[in-house]
Design a protein around this motif. Structure first.
Motif, PDB file in Angstrom:
ATOM      1  N   ILE A 150       0.863  -1.180   0.000  1.00 42.23           N
ATOM      2  CA  ILE A 150       0.000   0.000   0.000  1.00 42.23           C
ATOM      3  C   ILE A 150       0.900   1.230   0.000  1.00 42.23           C
ATOM      4  O   ILE A 150       1.443   1.629   1.035  1.00 42.23           O
ATOM      5  CB  ILE A 150      -0.916   0.005   1.235  1.00 42.23           C
ATOM      6  N   ILE A 151       1.047   1.822  -1.142  1.00 46.99           N
ATOM      7  CA  ILE A 151       2.043   2.886  -1.323  1.00 46.99           C
ATOM      8  C   ILE A 151       1.860   4.074  -0.376  1.00 46.99           C
ATOM      9  O   ILE A 151       2.838   4.549   0.200  1.00 46.99           O
ATOM     10  CB  ILE A 151       2.077   3.339  -2.800  1.00 46.99           C
ATOM     11  N   PRO A 152       0.644   4.562  -0.171  1.00 41.80           N
ATOM     12  CA  PRO A 152       0.508   5.727   0.719  1.00 41.80           C
ATOM     13  C   PRO A 152       0.933   5.454   2.155  1.00 41.80           C
ATOM     14  O   PRO A 152       1.123   6.394   2.927  1.00 41.80           O
ATOM     15  CB  PRO A 152      -1.000   6.040   0.673  1.00 41.80           C
ATOM     16  N   LEU A 153       1.074   4.173   2.516  1.00 41.27           N
ATOM     17  CA  LEU A 153       1.460   3.867   3.895  1.00 41.27           C
ATOM     18  C   LEU A 153       2.970   3.743   4.065  1.00 41.27           C
ATOM     19  O   LEU A 153       3.460   3.498   5.176  1.00 41.27           O
ATOM     20  CB  LEU A 153       0.767   2.577   4.367  1.00 41.27           C
ATOM     21  N   ILE A 154       3.694   3.897   2.980  1.00 40.69           N
ATOM     22  CA  ILE A 154       5.148   3.784   3.077  1.00 40.69           C
ATOM     23  C   ILE A 154       5.763   5.044   3.682  1.00 40.69           C
ATOM     24  O   ILE A 154       6.675   4.971   4.506  1.00 40.69           O
ATOM     25  CB  ILE A 154       5.747   3.475   1.691  1.00 40.69           C
ATOM     26  N   THR A 155       5.243   6.199   3.299  1.00 40.83           N
ATOM     27  CA  THR A 155       5.730   7.444   3.888  1.00 40.83           C
ATOM     28  C   THR A 155       5.558   7.451   5.414  1.00 40.83           C
ATOM     29  O   THR A 155       6.503   7.800   6.127  1.00 40.83           O
ATOM     30  CB  THR A 155       5.023   8.662   3.261  1.00 40.83           C
ATOM     31  N   PRO A 156       4.388   7.080   5.920  1.00 34.34           N
ATOM     32  CA  PRO A 156       4.274   6.976   7.382  1.00 34.34           C
ATOM     33  C   PRO A 156       5.336   6.087   8.006  1.00 34.34           C
ATOM     34  O   PRO A 156       5.839   6.395   9.090  1.00 34.34           O
ATOM     35  CB  PRO A 156       2.878   6.381   7.590  1.00 34.34           C
ATOM     36  N   THR A 157       5.700   5.004   7.339  1.00 35.14           N
ATOM     37  CA  THR A 157       6.722   4.131   7.918  1.00 35.14           C
ATOM     38  C   THR A 157       8.090   4.805   7.914  1.00 35.14           C
ATOM     39  O   THR A 157       8.815   4.750   8.904  1.00 35.14           O
ATOM     40  CB  THR A 157       6.777   2.793   7.151  1.00 35.14           C
ATOM     41  N   ILE A 158       8.418   5.454   6.805  1.00 31.35           N
ATOM     42  CA  ILE A 158       9.718   6.138   6.733  1.00 31.35           C
ATOM     43  C   ILE A 158       9.795   7.274   7.744  1.00 31.35           C
ATOM     44  O   ILE A 158      10.652   7.301   8.630  1.00 31.35           O
ATOM     45  CB  ILE A 158       9.966   6.691   5.306  1.00 31.35           C
ATOM     46  N   LEU A 159       8.875   8.213   7.607  1.00 28.41           N
ATOM     47  CA  LEU A 159       8.923   9.399   8.472  1.00 28.41           C
ATOM     48  C   LEU A 159       8.552   9.066   9.905  1.00 28.41           C
ATOM     49  O   LEU A 159       9.166   9.571  10.845  1.00 28.41           O
ATOM     50  CB  LEU A 159       7.984  10.482   7.922  1.00 28.41           C
ATOM     51  N   GLY A 160       7.560   8.205  10.068  1.00 30.23           N
ATOM     52  CA  GLY A 160       7.125   7.850  11.421  1.00 30.23           C
ATOM     53  C   GLY A 160       8.234   7.218  12.235  1.00 30.23           C
ATOM     54  O   GLY A 160       8.410   7.553  13.407  1.00 30.23           O
ATOM     55  N   THR A 161       8.983   6.324  11.616  1.00 23.79           N
ATOM     56  CA  THR A 161      10.101   5.702  12.328  1.00 23.79           C
ATOM     57  C   THR A 161      11.095   6.750  12.797  1.00 23.79           C
ATOM     58  O   THR A 161      11.501   6.760  13.961  1.00 23.79           O
ATOM     59  CB  THR A 161      10.823   4.681  11.413  1.00 23.79           C
ATOM     60  N   PHE A 162      11.447   7.635  11.872  1.00 29.96           N
ATOM     61  CA  PHE A 162      12.404   8.685  12.253  1.00 29.96           C
ATOM     62  C   PHE A 162      11.852   9.578  13.357  1.00 29.96           C
ATOM     63  O   PHE A 162      12.519   9.848  14.358  1.00 29.96           O
ATOM     64  CB  PHE A 162      12.771   9.527  11.038  1.00 29.96           C
TER      65      PHE A 162
ATOM     66  N   THR B 180     -16.175   8.995   6.816  1.00 28.96           N
ATOM     67  CA  THR B 180     -16.702   8.897   8.180  1.00 28.96           C
ATOM     68  C   THR B 180     -15.642   8.397   9.159  1.00 28.96           C
ATOM     69  O   THR B 180     -14.617   7.845   8.759  1.00 28.96           O
ATOM     70  CB  THR B 180     -17.899   7.936   8.230  1.00 28.96           C
ATOM     71  N   GLU B 181     -15.944   8.599  10.418  1.00 29.30           N
ATOM     72  CA  GLU B 181     -15.049   8.153  11.491  1.00 29.30           C
ATOM     73  C   GLU B 181     -14.933   6.622  11.482  1.00 29.30           C
ATOM     74  O   GLU B 181     -13.856   6.075  11.705  1.00 29.30           O
ATOM     75  CB  GLU B 181     -15.588   8.641  12.843  1.00 29.30           C
ATOM     76  N   ASP B 182     -16.043   5.970  11.199  1.00 22.32           N
ATOM     77  CA  ASP B 182     -16.060   4.507  11.152  1.00 22.32           C
ATOM     78  C   ASP B 182     -15.143   3.970  10.060  1.00 22.32           C
ATOM     79  O   ASP B 182     -14.372   3.044  10.274  1.00 22.32           O
ATOM     80  CB  ASP B 182     -17.498   4.001  10.920  1.00 22.32           C
ATOM     81  N   LEU B 183     -15.237   4.569   8.896  1.00 25.02           N
ATOM     82  CA  LEU B 183     -14.390   4.143   7.781  1.00 25.02           C
ATOM     83  C   LEU B 183     -12.917   4.307   8.130  1.00 25.02           C
ATOM     84  O   LEU B 183     -12.088   3.435   7.851  1.00 25.02           O
ATOM     85  CB  LEU B 183     -14.723   4.956   6.525  1.00 25.02           C
ATOM     86  N   TYR B 184     -12.612   5.436   8.772  1.00 21.66           N
ATOM     87  CA  TYR B 184     -11.227   5.716   9.159  1.00 21.66           C
ATOM     88  C   TYR B 184     -10.723   4.686  10.163  1.00 21.66           C
ATOM     89  O   TYR B 184      -9.661   4.085   9.989  1.00 21.66           O
ATOM     90  CB  TYR B 184     -11.144   7.135   9.725  1.00 21.66           C
ATOM     91  N   ASN B 185     -11.498   4.464  11.222  1.00 13.64           N
ATOM     92  CA  ASN B 185     -11.092   3.499  12.248  1.00 13.64           C
ATOM     93  C   ASN B 185     -10.991   2.089  11.681  1.00 13.64           C
ATOM     94  O   ASN B 185     -10.105   1.317  12.061  1.00 13.64           O
ATOM     95  CB  ASN B 185     -12.075   3.521  13.421  1.00 13.64           C
ATOM     96  N   TYR B 187     -10.215   1.357   8.638  1.00 10.79           N
ATOM     97  CA  TYR B 187      -8.992   1.300   7.827  1.00 10.79           C
ATOM     98  C   TYR B 187      -7.771   1.025   8.705  1.00 10.79           C
ATOM     99  O   TYR B 187      -6.879   0.258   8.334  1.00 10.79           O
ATOM    100  CB  TYR B 187      -8.802   2.606   7.054  1.00 10.79           C
ATOM    101  N   ILE B 188      -7.744   1.650   9.864  1.00 12.03           N
ATOM    102  CA  ILE B 188      -6.643   1.397  10.799  1.00 12.03           C
ATOM    103  C   ILE B 188      -6.634  -0.057  11.235  1.00 12.03           C
ATOM    104  O   ILE B 188      -5.609  -0.733  11.213  1.00 12.03           O
ATOM    105  CB  ILE B 188      -6.760   2.318  12.033  1.00 12.03           C
ATOM    106  N   LYS B 189      -7.818  -0.543  11.607  1.00  6.31           N
ATOM    107  CA  LYS B 189      -7.905  -1.896  12.153  1.00  6.31           C
ATOM    108  C   LYS B 189      -7.552  -2.951  11.108  1.00  6.31           C
ATOM    109  O   LYS B 189      -7.070  -4.020  11.449  1.00  6.31           O
ATOM    110  CB  LYS B 189      -9.328  -2.134  12.692  1.00  6.31           C
ATOM    111  N   THR B 190      -7.779  -2.660   9.854  1.00  8.27           N
ATOM    112  CA  THR B 190      -7.482  -3.661   8.825  1.00  8.27           C
ATOM    113  C   THR B 190      -6.214  -3.302   8.050  1.00  8.27           C
ATOM    114  O   THR B 190      -5.151  -3.883   8.294  1.00  8.27           O
ATOM    115  CB  THR B 190      -8.660  -3.804   7.857  1.00  8.27           C
ATOM    116  N   ASN B 191      -6.315  -2.335   7.168  1.00  9.47           N
ATOM    117  CA  ASN B 191      -5.222  -2.050   6.245  1.00  9.47           C
ATOM    118  C   ASN B 191      -3.937  -1.586   6.921  1.00  9.47           C
ATOM    119  O   ASN B 191      -2.856  -2.092   6.627  1.00  9.47           O
ATOM    120  CB  ASN B 191      -5.660  -0.994   5.217  1.00  9.47           C
TER     121      ASN B 191
END
Lengths: 208, 208
Positions: A150-162, B180-185, B187-191
DNA sequence: GTTTAAATTAAACAGTTGTTTAATTTTGCT
DNA sequence: AGCAAAATTAAACAACTGTTTAATTTAAAC
């Protein structure tokens, strides 16, 4: 390389950057900035309009040339994984050099309501993401990178780790025995950068 | 499961938690908390001593049983990689359920000077790290995990990825169409959880 | 040298901040 | 019931907040 800000404004911006990074946006008063920059407290409003607009100017001042660097990276003649490694290095280096503005930029600024410059900043982030995406797609079509990341989640991993490492600075300084500032910065430049590169490489290449 | 705090104190703590998460520690005043909790502003000082000590109590209140959960996880009869996956799930679930206290805990609290409870918090973090370490060493001796990973940098990758995603909430809500807040949460729980598990697994297993 | 605009200043503004005080009310106990 | 401890209150505290004003100094242009 000319800026839209004059010498005095730049002094204010850089003092504000240091103080914001040290004590946060809310934790820094205009009087703190004025004292450190040896100017009158009215000068901030005079030059920037308000404290919030000073923050917006600071972000503009620090991010204006990032896109250019990324564009240059993409057209370099390198293997995709090398481009990724260089992109990680570029990010970390910028964040580390610019004291702590990116902390405000990525965390504090997000929670501010002023929709004015926030829109512009959002565009910058989207642009950065598109640069990363183009590199990864290049690697995927070459058959080097796996296709289910999931490409959009790669930036969070790079920057988030730092960021997480940097935010818990004193904890890791103690844990890893990095007593001096030099040792700490050197650890970021070598071990932490390597860890992130290693992580992203594994994520992009490893086949389960 | 009895706490050291009485009912009224718990109300204050939970209101403070919500407000700190929403507007940050500095951005939240005692008067805000008092109004929301429907108490007199003097009650915070009366029960907790000061605003800073309220924050310390809040962290104590929220982290007291985390170590227990981790200890239980370690002795479960699972493959190391499954333990890692469960640990990631546990972390994300706790952070996500406890509104936003971990943001303060990991970012704001770090920059506060009060060395009093900061020491206790540092011990908690060290304990968490030791739990993670024991799982990874177990996987290494079984020959499943590679041996050249820097273990203390794995927590930053797990938590940092989540935090960075969460801190840029509105950006990702817009980007990924999570209205929505549900969709966001969800997404965290799964993806997002899957992405982090996938990342750490690749890091631990991939051989270059 | 005079004029005009920009830069700089000290002072005041009206709010808000965390905390303390002293008085009052509520509670629990005998 | 009476008493003492705990809980709650409104008010005041001094310090700090971002911003504005009006006066003064500096700089540049003619």
């Amino acid at each position: 390389m000319k800026s839209n800000f004059n010498d005095k404004q730049i002094i204010i911006l850089e003092v504000a950057e240091t103080l914001f990074a040290e004590k946060g946006f809310d934790g820094t008063s205009i009087r703190n900035i004025a004292k450190e920059a040896k100017i009158n407290i009215a000068m901030v409003s005079y030059y920037f309009g308000s404290k919030e607009k000073l923050l917006e100017s600071l972000i503009l001042y620090r991010t204006s040339d990032l896109k250019l660097q990324l564009d240059n990276l993409i057209i370099e003649d390198l293997e995709p994984i090398e481009k990724i490694n260089k992109l990680i290095e570029l990010y970390i280096n910028r964040i580390n050099c610019n004291k702590g503005i990116y902390r405000i930029l990525h965390f504090e600024f997000t929670s501010k309501k002023g929709d004015s410059n926030l829109q512009a900043f959002s565009e910058l982030k989207k642009g950065n993401l598109k640069s990363l995406e183009s590199i990864i797609i290049e690697g995927q079509t070459k058959g080097i990178f796996r296709k289910d990341v999931i490409i959009p989640l790669i930036t969070p991993t790079i920057l988030g780790t730092f960021f997480h490492f940097h935010m818990n600075k004193s904890f890791f300084q103690n844990l890893l025995n990095l007593k001096t500032e030099d040792l700490y910065n050197n650890y970021i430049k070598t071990n932490l950068t390597l860890h992130i590169q290693q992580t992203i490489k594994a994520l992009l290449i490893y086949e389960s």
